[in-house]
Design an enzyme around this catalytic site. Sequence first.
Site, PDB file in Angstrom:
ATOM      1  N   VAL A  12      -3.211  -0.963   6.122  1.00  0.00           N
ATOM      2  CA  VAL A  12      -4.291  -0.528   5.228  1.00  0.00           C
ATOM      3  C   VAL A  12      -4.905  -1.740   4.531  1.00  0.00           C
ATOM      4  O   VAL A  12      -6.128  -1.890   4.463  1.00  0.00           O
ATOM      5  CB  VAL A  12      -3.781   0.502   4.197  1.00  0.00           C
ATOM      6  CG1 VAL A  12      -4.836   0.815   3.158  1.00  0.00           C
ATOM      7  CG2 VAL A  12      -3.329   1.766   4.897  1.00  0.00           C
ATOM      8  N   ALA A  42       0.845  -1.196   0.000  1.00  0.00           N
ATOM      9  CA  ALA A  42       0.000   0.000   0.000  1.00  0.00           C
ATOM     10  C   ALA A  42       0.880   1.245   0.000  1.00  0.00           C
ATOM     11  O   ALA A  42       1.996   1.229   0.506  1.00  0.00           O
ATOM     12  CB  ALA A  42      -0.921   0.005   1.221  1.00  0.00           C
ATOM     13  N   ALA A  43       0.368   2.326  -0.538  1.00  0.00           N
ATOM     14  CA  ALA A  43       1.149   3.559  -0.687  1.00  0.00           C
ATOM     15  C   ALA A  43       1.605   4.130   0.650  1.00  0.00           C
ATOM     16  O   ALA A  43       2.661   4.739   0.734  1.00  0.00           O
ATOM     17  CB  ALA A  43       0.328   4.599  -1.440  1.00  0.00           C
ATOM     18  N   CYS A  44       0.843   3.911   1.684  1.00  0.00           N
ATOM     19  CA  CYS A  44       1.186   4.497   2.979  1.00  0.00           C
ATOM     20  C   CYS A  44       1.926   3.511   3.874  1.00  0.00           C
ATOM     21  O   CYS A  44       1.954   3.655   5.080  1.00  0.00           O
ATOM     22  CB  CYS A  44      -0.081   4.987   3.672  1.00  0.00           C
ATOM     23  SG  CYS A  44      -1.339   3.725   3.761  1.00  0.00           S
ATOM     24  N   HIS A  45       2.543   2.525   3.280  1.00  0.00           N
ATOM     25  CA  HIS A  45       3.218   1.481   4.042  1.00  0.00           C
ATOM     26  C   HIS A  45       4.697   1.451   3.696  1.00  0.00           C
ATOM     27  O   HIS A  45       5.059   1.457   2.533  1.00  0.00           O
ATOM     28  CB  HIS A  45       2.596   0.122   3.710  1.00  0.00           C
ATOM     29  CG  HIS A  45       3.213  -1.023   4.440  1.00  0.00           C
ATOM     30  ND1 HIS A  45       3.086  -1.192   5.788  1.00  0.00           N
ATOM     31  CD2 HIS A  45       3.971  -2.059   4.011  1.00  0.00           C
ATOM     32  CE1 HIS A  45       3.729  -2.293   6.152  1.00  0.00           C
ATOM     33  NE2 HIS A  45       4.280  -2.829   5.097  1.00  0.00           N
TER      34      HIS A  45
END
Length: 122
Positions: free
Chosen positions: A68, A56-59
């Site tokens: 997420v 995920a992009a925020c990981h």
Amino acid sequence: MLKNLQLKLGETNVRANGPKDPKQRLPNTLSVGLDRVRSSDLLSSVGHVVAASAGAACHSTGGSISSVLVAMKVPESFARGTLRLSVGPGTTTEDIDEASEILARAARKQWEEGTDTGKLTI
């Protein structure tokens, strides 16, 4: 890209992460899970020809599954094989077809070798 990968790898082996309705997803970005694939190993083998990201992009990468993806209830076997793919104004249909083929070939190779065999080479 999603349909291309599903055709090449089988519909049950590829799933979009996020809303079922494609109209509720970003038009230029796809988060897709490949069953029984390690996205980091896949990207190690094809990252020189296909620009993509894992998870995920925020990981941040660290070997764990993104919170997420866990919150989205993505099954673990798909979460570990999650790729983030984007297209831009200059991306052609041919580019998408070629990237799909390269990713599918790498996923099939991983399946043949088993997911714990380490990095792949193509």
